[in-house]
Design a protein around this motif. Structure first.
Motif, PDB file in Angstrom:
ATOM      1  N   ASP A   1       0.632  -1.126   0.089  1.00 55.74           N
ATOM      2  CA  ASP A   1      -0.219   0.042   0.079  1.00 55.74           C
ATOM      3  C   ASP A   1       0.914   1.339  -0.291  1.00 55.74           C
ATOM      4  OD1 ASP A   1      -2.239  -1.761   0.083  1.00 55.74           O
ATOM      5  OD2 ASP A   1      -2.178  -1.405   2.370  1.00 55.74           O
ATOM      6  N   LEU A   2       0.207   2.343  -0.415  1.00 55.53           N
ATOM      7  CA  LEU A   2       1.014   3.648  -0.213  1.00 55.53           C
ATOM      8  C   LEU A   2       0.373   4.529   0.841  1.00 55.53           C
ATOM      9  CD1 LEU A   2       2.490   6.277  -1.339  1.00 55.53           C
ATOM     10  CD2 LEU A   2       0.584   6.609  -2.735  1.00 55.53           C
ATOM     11  N   ILE A   3       1.361   4.816   1.804  1.00 56.20           N
ATOM     12  CA  ILE A   3       0.455   5.532   3.029  1.00 56.20           C
ATOM     13  C   ILE A   3       1.262   6.817   2.951  1.00 56.20           C
ATOM     14  CG2 ILE A   3       0.946   5.580   5.683  1.00 56.20           C
ATOM     15  CD1 ILE A   3       1.522   2.646   5.534  1.00 56.20           C
ATOM     16  N   VAL A   4       0.350   7.824   2.723  1.00 54.62           N
ATOM     17  CA  VAL A   4       0.519   9.221   2.754  1.00 54.62           C
ATOM     18  C   VAL A   4       0.275   9.853   4.199  1.00 54.62           C
ATOM     19  CG1 VAL A   4       0.214  11.576   1.714  1.00 54.62           C
ATOM     20  CG2 VAL A   4      -0.137   9.215   0.325  1.00 54.62           C
ATOM     21  N   MET A   5       1.628  10.263   4.508  1.00 55.56           N
ATOM     22  CA  MET A   5       1.482  10.867   5.926  1.00 55.56           C
ATOM     23  C   MET A   5       1.627  12.517   5.763  1.00 55.56           C
ATOM     24  SD  MET A   5       3.753   8.463   8.472  1.00 55.56           S
ATOM     25  CE  MET A   5       2.849   9.259   9.912  1.00 55.56           C
ATOM     26  N   PHE A   6       0.873  13.019   6.941  1.00 54.60           N
ATOM     27  CA  PHE A   6       0.884  14.598   7.071  1.00 54.60           C
ATOM     28  C   PHE A   6       1.624  15.189   7.854  1.00 54.60           C
ATOM     29  CE2 PHE A   6      -3.442  12.960   5.496  1.00 54.60           C
ATOM     30  CZ  PHE A   6      -3.230  13.145   4.276  1.00 54.60           C
ATOM     31  N   THR A   7       2.174  16.325   7.466  1.00 51.30           N
ATOM     32  CA  THR A   7       2.775  17.303   8.298  1.00 51.30           C
ATOM     33  C   THR A   7       2.197  18.836   8.229  1.00 51.30           C
ATOM     34  OG1 THR A   7       5.105  16.067   8.375  1.00 51.30           O
ATOM     35  CG2 THR A   7       4.997  18.345   9.152  1.00 51.30           C
ATOM     36  N   VAL A   8       1.530  19.304   9.248  1.00 51.18           N
ATOM     37  CA  VAL A   8       0.616  20.501   9.097  1.00 51.18           C
ATOM     38  C   VAL A   8       1.478  21.514   9.760  1.00 51.18           C
ATOM     39  CG1 VAL A   8      -1.365  21.411   9.742  1.00 51.18           C
ATOM     40  CG2 VAL A   8      -1.189  18.766   9.329  1.00 51.18           C
ATOM     41  N   LYS A   9       1.626  22.682   8.916  1.00 53.77           N
ATOM     42  CA  LYS A   9       2.333  23.917   9.190  1.00 53.77           C
ATOM     43  C   LYS A   9       1.496  24.815  10.347  1.00 53.77           C
ATOM     44  CE  LYS A   9       4.803  24.343   4.875  1.00 53.77           C
ATOM     45  NZ  LYS A   9       4.819  25.385   3.542  1.00 53.77           N
ATOM     46  N   GLU A  10       2.150  25.235  11.083  1.00 55.09           N
ATOM     47  CA  GLU A  10       1.373  26.229  12.122  1.00 55.09           C
ATOM     48  C   GLU A  10       0.919  27.351  11.282  1.00 55.09           C
ATOM     49  OE1 GLU A  10       3.804  27.283  15.348  1.00 55.09           O
ATOM     50  OE2 GLU A  10       4.086  25.210  16.042  1.00 55.09           O
ATOM     51  N   HIS A  11      -0.309  27.823  11.999  1.00 53.47           N
ATOM     52  CA  HIS A  11      -0.963  29.143  11.571  1.00 53.47           C
ATOM     53  C   HIS A  11      -0.678  30.275  12.220  1.00 53.47           C
ATOM     54  CE1 HIS A  11      -4.548  31.645  10.504  1.00 53.47           C
ATOM     55  NE2 HIS A  11      -4.452  30.966   9.426  1.00 53.47           N
ATOM     56  N   ARG A  12      -0.754  31.455  11.460  1.00 52.48           N
ATOM     57  CA  ARG A  12      -0.200  32.760  12.179  1.00 52.48           C
ATOM     58  C   ARG A  12      -1.026  33.154  13.377  1.00 52.48           C
ATOM     59  NH1 ARG A  12       0.497  34.162   6.733  1.00 52.48           N
ATOM     60  NH2 ARG A  12       2.676  34.536   6.081  1.00 52.48           N
ATOM     61  N   ILE A  13      -2.260  32.804  13.495  1.00 56.09           N
ATOM     62  CA  ILE A  13      -3.380  33.305  14.305  1.00 56.09           C
ATOM     63  C   ILE A  13      -4.158  32.126  15.083  1.00 56.09           C
ATOM     64  CG2 ILE A  13      -5.627  34.262  14.539  1.00 56.09           C
ATOM     65  CD1 ILE A  13      -5.048  36.137  12.159  1.00 56.09           C
TER      66      ILE A  13
END
Length: 377
Positions: A247-259
């Protein structure tokens, strides 16, 4: 049967909260991520085991059933002992339905599965919160197009293995008399492939696989977070000599928001307001995921006051979060002498009714220490 202790795998107690389980899972994912340990089979196995444990313990219904089977190991022949992979992000597991069947027939070849491929992508805060569509390319082993994965020239230059009749396994008996044991092992004539290649495919040299550049495009539902992932069946590595692709496992890294800050589907934001608005009330703009909206601040609001705005958080598939707005009163600085005089006159006119907290503090100081805390200058 619950033949694995998922609590021990994640390093949490059986009474751990969902937040504790989520935190432990994220920490372990970062520690054992395959990208940090290339070609390390031990870490790859550990990573898969961590995902398996999280799939069960992060789902209240699955966890309840698992806890029962953990306490009653012989109560059922089912359970979670054979769970595969797992998805910590509720609602993401069913996005993709492309499942390759391999050779089929339930034989040993079909049970062989290629390696999973892990791919990490960065998401902006808003893309993760609102959902988005992503497309990227990567390299993988796939069935050779010239022999259709058979490994034989033209896809036909092979014959069925006579020893195992194409099954890929043979039964072997041992012992004597009444006490005989029959075991199944991989056929040594064909190596478990079930066929004998008469002439190898020149493109793949008889392996049945070739490297290819794969492009995938998929929708990410609203609510992705750090450590969450989606799995696309059959888009991993195809094993040599036949079998089911990984399988293909797509993992996420989420950037922080300014507010914004977030916790699961809830949003948190601090809104500064001036001293005048805090005293007299007025309209302010509150940021939101789509666009700001007006809010009437009541007069006399205190710094640190939190307003909960229902349904203004992240709108996921199964739930919608709330927004927690903290108002921060900005006290004016560097006042002129005239402004200080005017403010002093104004404050002297305040009554205990308009300053309940100050009045209560003054009474308690008088009772405990016999003093007035507000020294006249």
């Amino acid at each position: 049967m619950a033949n694995k202790n998922y609590y021990e795998i994640l390093g949490v107690s059986k009474t751990a909260t969902q937040d504790e389980i989520k935190s432990a899972y994220r920490k372990l994912v970062k520690q054992y991520h395959p990208d940090l340990h290339p070609n390390d089979e031990t870490c790859a196995a550990k990573f898969k085991e961590i995902n398996e444990a999280n799939e069960v313990l992060s789902d209240p219904q699955k966890r309840q059933q698992y806890d029962y089977e953990l306490e009653n190991p012989y109560a059922s022949a089912g359970g979670f002992g054979g769970a595969s992979g797992g998805d910590p992000f509720s609602g993401f597991g069913d996005i993709f339905s492309n499942i390759f069947s391999g050779f089929g027939g339930g034989d040993d070849r079909a049970s062989r599965k290629g390696k999973d491929i892990t791919y990490e992508i960065n998401l902006s805060f808003l893309d993760a919160a609102l959902g988005c569509t992503k497309e990227f390319s990567y390299n993988r082993k796939d069935k050779c197009p010239d022999c259709n994965g058979t490994g034989a020239k033209g896809g036909t230059a092979f014959k069925t293995c006579e020893k195992c009749n194409g099954i890929g396994t043979v039964k072997v008996s041992s012992g004597s008399g009444f006490f005989r044991t029959i075991t199944t092992r991989v056929c040594d004539a064909c190596g478990g492939v079930g066929k004998i290649i008469l002439e190898k495919c020149p493109t793949c040299n008889g392996k049945g696989t070739c490297k290819k550049n794969q492009t995938v495009k998929f929708d990410i539902p609203a609510g992705a977070d750090n450590g969450s992932y989606i799995r696309r069946k059959g888009y991993g590595e195809t094993p040599d000599y036949g079998g089911e692709p990984g399988d293909l496992i797509v993992m996420f890294t989420v950037k922080e928001h300014r507010i914004f800050k977030r916790k699961d589907f809830d949003l948190y934001v601090t809104v500064p307001i001036d001293f005048k608005t805090a005293c007299m009330g007025g309209k302010v703009l509150i940021p939101a995921l789509d666009k700001p909206f007006e809010y009437n601040v009541p007069d006399g609001i205190q710094s640190g006051k939190v307003i909960v705005m229902r349904g203004k958080g992240i709108k996921g598939r199964t739930r919608t979060g709330d927004m927690y707005v903290t108002f921060q009163v900005e006290t004016p600085a560097k006042l002129t002498l005239e402004q200080k005089t005017a403010l002093g006159v104004l404050c002297d006119g305040f009554t205990s009714r308009t300053n309940p907290a100050m009045n209560t503090f003054k009474e308690n100081m008088g009772k405990e220490y016999g003093v007035d805390p507000y020294i006249k200058s």
